[in-house]
Design a protein around this motif. Structure first.
Motif, mmCIF file in Angstrom:
data_model
loop_
_atom_site.group_PDB
_atom_site.id
_atom_site.type_symbol
_atom_site.label_atom_id
_atom_site.label_comp_id
_atom_site.label_asym_id
_atom_site.label_seq_id
_atom_site.Cartn_x
_atom_site.Cartn_y
_atom_site.Cartn_z
ATOM 1 N N ARG A 56 10.384 6.024 -22.323
ATOM 2 C CA ARG A 56 10.004 5.213 -20.906
ATOM 3 C C ARG A 56 11.123 5.783 -20.116
ATOM 4 N N PRO A 57 10.770 6.176 -18.811
ATOM 5 C CA PRO A 57 11.818 6.768 -17.993
ATOM 6 C C PRO A 57 12.319 5.532 -17.163
ATOM 7 N N ALA A 58 13.480 5.923 -16.285
ATOM 8 C CA ALA A 58 14.156 4.853 -15.803
ATOM 9 C C ALA A 58 13.382 5.005 -14.114
ATOM 10 N N TYR A 59 12.881 4.248 -13.711
ATOM 11 C CA TYR A 59 12.242 4.449 -12.510
ATOM 12 C C TYR A 59 13.153 3.717 -11.462
ATOM 13 N N THR A 60 13.274 4.070 -10.134
ATOM 14 C CA THR A 60 13.981 3.369 -9.016
ATOM 15 C C THR A 60 12.764 2.835 -8.167
ATOM 16 N N THR A 61 12.636 1.539 -7.537
ATOM 17 C CA THR A 61 11.847 1.221 -6.742
ATOM 18 C C THR A 61 12.273 1.179 -5.412
ATOM 19 N N THR A 62 11.152 1.717 -4.443
ATOM 20 C CA THR A 62 11.124 2.116 -3.310
ATOM 21 C C THR A 62 10.210 1.145 -2.532
ATOM 22 N N LYS A 63 10.234 0.274 -1.500
ATOM 23 C CA LYS A 63 9.588 -0.468 -0.881
ATOM 24 C C LYS A 63 9.023 0.594 0.293
ATOM 25 N N LEU A 64 7.656 0.482 0.554
ATOM 26 C CA LEU A 64 7.310 0.946 1.676
ATOM 27 C C LEU A 64 6.660 0.015 2.819
ATOM 28 N N TYR A 65 6.804 0.354 4.062
ATOM 29 C CA TYR A 65 6.157 -0.631 5.163
ATOM 30 C C TYR A 65 5.358 0.052 5.886
ATOM 31 N N ASN A 66 5.301 1.399 6.268
ATOM 32 C CA ASN A 66 4.447 1.991 7.158
ATOM 33 C C ASN A 66 3.064 2.305 6.879
ATOM 34 N N TYR A 67 2.200 2.003 7.378
ATOM 35 C CA TYR A 67 0.794 2.573 6.940
ATOM 36 C C TYR A 67 -0.130 2.698 8.315
ATOM 37 N N GLY A 68 -1.412 3.216 8.213
ATOM 38 C CA GLY A 68 -2.378 2.913 9.414
ATOM 39 C C GLY A 68 -3.500 2.391 9.036
ATOM 40 N N TRP A 69 -4.247 2.066 9.890
ATOM 41 C CA TRP A 69 -5.530 1.311 9.467
ATOM 42 C C TRP A 69 -6.796 1.547 10.603
ATOM 43 N N ASP A 70 -7.948 1.434 10.165
ATOM 44 C CA ASP A 70 -9.003 1.253 11.232
ATOM 45 C C ASP A 70 -9.950 0.235 10.319
ATOM 46 N N GLN A 71 -11.099 0.089 10.691
ATOM 47 C CA GLN A 71 -12.228 -0.779 10.215
ATOM 48 C C GLN A 71 -13.606 -0.452 10.611
ATOM 49 N N SER A 72 -14.504 -1.001 9.713
ATOM 50 C CA SER A 72 -15.625 -0.971 10.012
ATOM 51 C C SER A 72 -16.115 -2.324 9.865
ATOM 52 N N ASP A 73 -17.772 -2.533 9.917
ATOM 53 C CA ASP A 73 -18.208 -3.781 9.704
ATOM 54 C C ASP A 73 -17.748 -4.723 8.404
ATOM 55 N N LYS A 74 -17.878 -3.701 7.400
ATOM 56 C CA LYS A 74 -17.588 -4.101 6.134
ATOM 57 C C LYS A 74 -16.240 -4.091 5.585
ATOM 58 N N PHE A 75 -15.553 -3.028 6.123
ATOM 59 C CA PHE A 75 -14.236 -2.589 5.414
ATOM 60 C C PHE A 75 -13.035 -2.763 6.204
ATOM 61 N N LEU A 76 -11.775 -3.261 6.079
ATOM 62 C CA LEU A 76 -10.624 -2.819 6.626
ATOM 63 C C LEU A 76 -10.059 -1.600 5.863
ATOM 64 N N LYS A 77 -9.741 -0.455 6.452
ATOM 65 C CA LYS A 77 -9.199 0.595 5.669
ATOM 66 C C LYS A 77 -7.762 0.721 5.919
ATOM 67 N N ILE A 78 -7.102 1.004 4.833
ATOM 68 C CA ILE A 78 -5.466 1.078 5.015
ATOM 69 C C ILE A 78 -4.959 2.523 4.659
#
Length: 216
Positions: A56-78
């Motif tokens: 089992r490897p030791a992982y460090t956690t990195t939080k992300l905050y930046n993302y793009g998005w758009d949408q259609s009638d049915k879905f919000l896309k991230i």
């Protein structure tokens, strides 16, 4: 003694116990066989725990905050950018969906990092069971199934409140000129340095065009 040897000896003792007709000998053999089986099980458990600790490897956690998005009638896309993610193992990426939230987890074994993008308090509800994600070249695309086909002006409630707070408010009783001045004043206060310079220049040019009487 190895686990296999312990089990072989236990099996042999059980075989001998079945052959003897002397109850006391049968009891002793059976008791010893039981002890060996318990020792084998304990050794197996110890080996399993040791293997988990080793692999089992030791992982460090990195939080992300930046993302793009758009949408259609049915879905919000991230859209989440992650270099080389298409080369990661298939189970490296996972997305958990809530009624008004989602969380992306990406394990990068090469860098021993656990990347997490968690977005809570979505502006509108989604349908978790019909939401999904796809891994593409250098990117994860998350498809959030809208509970209704309403258009989303932003992704979260916090963004909406922030936009509403900054939106210019017009007084219906004021004339158009006064409303325009209020709008420019608010834009000046909320804007960056470039915006401030642009508005200040516009004010100066407008003032220079007025007659001396108008200025006074």
């Amino acid at each position: 003694m190895s686990v296999s040897n312990l089990r072989k000896e236990a099996d042999e003792l059980i075989r001998l116990a079945m052959l003897t007709e002397i109850e006391n000998v049968k009891r002793i053999l059976t008791s010893e066989a039981t002890r060996l089986v318990q020792a084998a099980e304990a050794e197996e458990k110890l080996n399993q725990n040791t293997e988990r600790k080793v692999i089992r490897p030791a992982y460090t956690t990195t939080k992300l905050y930046n993302y793009g998005w758009d949408q259609s009638d049915k879905f919000l896309k991230i859209y989440l950018t992650m270099n080389g993610i298409q080369t990661f193992p298939a189970d490296s990426t996972n997305v958990n969906f809530g009624a008004k939230s989602f969380e992306i987890q990406i394990l990068d074994e090469g860098k021993k990092k656990n990347y997490i993008l968690a977005v809570n308090n979505l502006l509108y509800p989604i349908i978790p069971g019909e939401s999904y994600f796809k891994v593409k070249a250098d990117m994860v695309v998350v498809f959030l199934k809208k509970a209704s086909s309403v258009n989303w002006p932003c992704v979260t409630e916090v963004e909406k409140k922030s936009k509403d707070a900054k939106a210019p408010k017009f007084d219906k009783e004021e004339d158009a000129g006064a409303n325009l001045m209020s709008l420019m004043k608010q834009m000046y206060e909320d804007g960056d340095d470039d915006m401030k310079r642009t508005i200040a220049k516009a004010w100066t040019e407008a003032r220079d065009k007025k007659s001396p009487d108008e200025v006074l």
